[in-house]
Design a protein around this motif. Structure first.
Motif, short mmCIF file in Angstrom:
data_model
loop_
_atom_site.label_atom_id
_atom_site.label_comp_id
_atom_site.label_asym_id
_atom_site.label_seq_id
_atom_site.Cartn_x
_atom_site.Cartn_y
_atom_site.Cartn_z
N ALA A 65 -18.57 36.82 42.40
CA ALA A 65 -17.85 35.78 43.15
C ALA A 65 -17.90 36.01 44.66
O ALA A 65 -17.39 35.19 45.42
CB ALA A 65 -16.39 35.73 42.69
N GLY A 66 -18.46 37.15 45.09
CA GLY A 66 -18.52 37.46 46.51
C GLY A 66 -17.35 38.28 47.01
O GLY A 66 -17.08 38.31 48.21
N ALA A 67 -16.65 38.94 46.12
CA ALA A 67 -15.49 39.77 46.48
C ALA A 67 -15.66 41.16 45.85
O ALA A 67 -16.70 41.48 45.30
CB ALA A 67 -14.20 39.10 46.00
N SER A 68 -14.61 41.96 45.94
CA SER A 68 -14.64 43.31 45.36
C SER A 68 -13.22 43.71 44.97
O SER A 68 -12.25 42.99 45.27
CB SER A 68 -15.21 44.32 46.35
N LEU A 69 -13.11 44.86 44.35
CA LEU A 69 -11.79 45.39 44.01
C LEU A 69 -10.94 45.57 45.27
O LEU A 69 -9.71 45.49 45.20
CB LEU A 69 -11.91 46.72 43.27
N GLN A 70 -11.56 45.79 46.40
CA GLN A 70 -10.83 45.96 47.65
C GLN A 70 -10.11 44.68 48.08
O GLN A 70 -9.20 44.72 48.91
CB GLN A 70 -11.78 46.40 48.77
N ASP A 71 -10.52 43.55 47.52
CA ASP A 71 -9.94 42.26 47.88
C ASP A 71 -8.84 41.80 46.93
O ASP A 71 -8.29 40.71 47.10
CB ASP A 71 -11.05 41.20 47.92
N LEU A 72 -8.52 42.63 45.92
CA LEU A 72 -7.48 42.26 44.96
C LEU A 72 -6.11 42.15 45.63
O LEU A 72 -5.75 42.99 46.44
CB LEU A 72 -7.40 43.29 43.84
#
Length: 127
Positions: A65-72
């Motif tokens: 989706a263009g995100a990562s766990l850091q963006d949760l």
């Protein structure tokens, strides 16, 4: 508002009429990801192993989706045995950013296919 489905072969496929994730309004809404190895379709034995695999699967969906766990910003952990709480936390802490996202963790949940854990998340798209 537009809604875009996210799908990746790097996480197990949906086992029902739902998307791995939906992108809408600058957020990524991830369905529950189980501790199933996407290459074999099999869940490993043990809560630590399934937790780690579930978090890797969640990371793969977020990456698609263009995100990562850091963006949760929010997660929900569904798990079958309340006695596993400490073990789940130990694995979960290794994967989460600082500060960690908001979280709910209902226990003693019966999951399909005799799974031990499922983790869903909401992330904000970077940029």
């Amino acid at each position: 508002m537009t809604r875009e489905a996210v799908s990746t072969g790097d996480a197990p496929p949906a086992i029902g009429p739902y998307s791995q994730a939906i992108v809408a309004g600058g957020f990524v809404f991830c369905s529950g990801t189980a501790g199933i190895d996407p290459a074999t379709g099999v869940a490993p034995d043990g809560i630590e192993e399934q937790t780690e695999q579930a978090l890797r699967n969640l990371g793969a969906v977020l990456a698609a989706a263009g995100a990562s766990l850091q963006d949760l910003v929010k997660t929900t952990i569904f798990y079958t045995n309340v006695e596993d709480f400490a073990a789940i936390n130990a694995v979960y802490a290794r994967f989460m950013p600082d500060p960690p996202p908001a979280r709910s963790a209902p226990a003693n949940v019966k999951l399909p296919r005799n799974l031990l854990i499922s983790i869903e998340g909401i992330a904000v798209l970077p940029g």
